[in-house]
Design an enzyme around this catalytic site. Sequence first.
Site, PDB file in Angstrom:
ATOM      1  N   ASP A 204      -9.678 -71.488   2.203  1.00 53.56           N
ATOM      2  CA  ASP A 204     -10.280 -70.326   1.581  1.00 53.56           C
ATOM      3  C   ASP A 204      -9.847 -70.584  -0.040  1.00 53.56           C
ATOM      4  O   ASP A 204      -9.439 -71.251  -0.467  1.00 53.56           O
ATOM      5  CB  ASP A 204      -9.637 -69.210   2.315  1.00 53.56           C
ATOM      6  CG  ASP A 204     -10.613 -68.148   2.768  1.00 53.56           C
ATOM      7  OD1 ASP A 204     -11.521 -67.855   1.830  1.00 53.56           O
ATOM      8  OD2 ASP A 204     -10.399 -67.686   3.816  1.00 53.56           O
ATOM      9  N   ASP A 291     -17.972 -62.785   4.246  1.00 52.31           N
ATOM     10  CA  ASP A 291     -17.681 -62.746   5.865  1.00 52.31           C
ATOM     11  C   ASP A 291     -18.848 -61.935   6.540  1.00 52.31           C
ATOM     12  O   ASP A 291     -19.225 -60.973   6.174  1.00 52.31           O
ATOM     13  CB  ASP A 291     -16.664 -62.085   6.081  1.00 52.31           C
ATOM     14  CG  ASP A 291     -15.293 -62.688   5.482  1.00 52.31           C
ATOM     15  OD1 ASP A 291     -15.540 -63.851   4.711  1.00 52.31           O
ATOM     16  OD2 ASP A 291     -14.023 -62.527   5.453  1.00 52.31           O
TER      17      ASP A 291
HETATM   18  C1  GLA Z   1     -11.313 -64.976   4.075  1.00 51.60           C
HETATM   19  C2  GLA Z   1     -12.534 -65.969   4.996  1.00 51.60           C
HETATM   20  C3  GLA Z   1     -12.550 -65.343   6.364  1.00 51.60           C
HETATM   21  C4  GLA Z   1     -10.911 -65.390   7.046  1.00 51.60           C
HETATM   22  C5  GLA Z   1     -10.276 -64.682   6.133  1.00 51.60           C
HETATM   23  C6  GLA Z   1      -8.760 -64.680   6.522  1.00 51.60           C
HETATM   24  O1  GLA Z   1     -12.031 -63.487   4.267  1.00 51.60           O
HETATM   25  O2  GLA Z   1     -13.913 -65.658   4.581  1.00 51.60           O
HETATM   26  O3  GLA Z   1     -13.373 -66.304   7.222  1.00 51.60           O
HETATM   27  O4  GLA Z   1     -10.678 -66.564   6.844  1.00 51.60           O
HETATM   28  O5  GLA Z   1     -10.379 -64.877   4.871  1.00 51.60           O
HETATM   29  O6  GLA Z   1      -7.750 -63.787   5.863  1.00 51.60           O
END
Ligand code: GLA
Length: 645
Positions: A204, A291
């Site tokens: 990430d 997301d």
């Molecule tokens: C980000 C990513 C998600 C998940 C969260 C975890 O938002 O895009 O897919 O991994 O972090 O905190």
Amino acid sequence: MRHDRPSRWWRSALLAAAALGLQAPGAAQNAARPAASADPLAPTARWSAYTRGRAALPPMGWNSWNAFNTDIDEAKIIGSAERMVASGLAAKGYRYLNLDDGWWLKRRLGDGRILVRPDRFPSAATAPGGNSFRPLTDRLHAMGLKAGIYSDLGRNICSQAYATDRVNLPQGSVQEREVGLYGHIDRDIDLFFRDWGFDYIKIDGCGIRAFGADAERVRSGEFRALAPTVDLKEVMRTDIAAVRTMFDQVNQALTRSNPDGDWILSLCLWGSANVRAWGKDLGNVSRTSDDLTPSWGRMLANFDSAAKRALYAHPGSWNDPDMLYIGAGDFDAAHLEQARSHFALWAIINAPLLMGTDLRSAPPALMELFGNERIIALNQDPAGHQAVIAFDSDDLQIFVKTLASGEKGVAVFNRGAEAIDVNFAAGLLRFADDAPVTLTDLWSGRATSFTRETKLHVEPRQTLILRAKGTRTLADGLYLSEQPGNVNPAVDGVTVPQHDPTIYRSLGWAGTRGAGDRPIYAGWGGAQADSTPYGQLLQIAGRPLGGGIGILANSRLEVRNQGYRRFTATVGVDDSARDKARAVTFQVYADGRLIGSSPALRHGQTGHAFDLSVAGARIVELVARTTSGSTDTLPVTWGDAALRR
Ligand code: GLA
């Protein structure tokens, strides 16, 4: 005229790009390669998209985030793994069991080793020498599965920036809570892969985005400041070269720690940093948007972020519109039609199929959905061609994916709220009008056939997902736009990233707070199959082309030739170009050798026809070069470009 030296225009464009912190796609992979002096349009006779790691097909499996957020523990992980195996899903291809955020206790000061939360993962304490994930990965491997882990490019991680419930956040001093890769890439990658035996890593970028000196969590003293290199909302405030360099270092570490090459590297930059253009060069899967949430609108947004990037996905490097949200909200068992659409759409664009529901309690209807072997086979087709859009509107879209057998996968997608009767013609599939076409519904297995045209009925939010068999109109070959998995826009001509205005902008993320959802994902103007870079139909001098590759001038396409003998195309400046003055020369190379060159062509001039022998060549390169002029974008068309027997 010599073609192997950078033109003056290119040199100034490269300098301008360097000043903006940009790099030509494909140029950053090897730090030793001189980026600013080499001509990015010079043929290389090689395929430069990512082929390292183990992702010849889109990865399949399960990830803990959508079901549990940071509230994970060993029972949940093993429970999901057991159901994946016992239900038969593992045997159908779901192999990866991926931990997401929430597994860290702290980074041990002194040796810098990361510790696993022993309260949540009791088996960690049973390892010889103490705290280790090895017992967990051994157990998953013994079940025939692969194991995935999660980290961040920064010092800190996403939950430290965004979690409101603060469950399972790392503990200890400011430095002990710095569990991200920043400054520890080699050590952590070695720990995850060599010591702990993981096979997959999702990385990430919150740590390089959300911990600037002015962030509340930094001002309060909870975390140290790290000047952001990524601005999700504004690519022009992003240090793209710096982000790429970090992923380059991750790759070097992965290579060192995995002599057998058995890894998957998942880039999670949510479509920021122009990653939709270069993720294909540095990772096996790359997130194209923020997301997903379990809402229809957000599904449209995430789907759109990947659906028109077919040329940026290849065996080894896939677009990732995020994990499946089937099992929640608009995609739960009470909304089966929508859940089926979500699954079918992800499958046909070669997205990773990573389930995100608590498998221990998933109802039979959803287990059956995940287990549909015909749709899995569509996603896992060995040719690896992402579907290309054949019919486009805001309400209805038709996607067509060319399969290794020559058959077509088809998704007829009703995005809207009204049922639609669709006139579905054989020509959309590049199948002959006068021969029967068989359509097999992949949910039911039922087959029907038609000649020329048939009517299909699509309910609101339904996706008809089909396999089509017919007689190809191009009997002796394959158009390049039918085989995006073999076409890599090594240089796509975009010198300044632009936000893509065509991606659905949903209320699903922030609701009606603030100023709404604005275009933020760069990639506009990138190479397209069967369309200009800006979405028009391809046309040269008033003559519509049936299809082809649309790309900006000053570009280089790499094409993998799987045994074909001829290359044919009609090339020219596309009628959509605003610049009517500049001329473009089109060149074709076979394994680095110039085999064809067009005259300099301007807007409105009749296309130049190529019919060239490429027998024996493994890489065909297509270069479109302006000889002089402004930096305005100039769409060019490789019309009906095809490889023939
Ligand atoms: C980000 C990513 C998600 C998940 C969260 C975890 O938002 O895009 O897919 O991994 O972090 O905190």
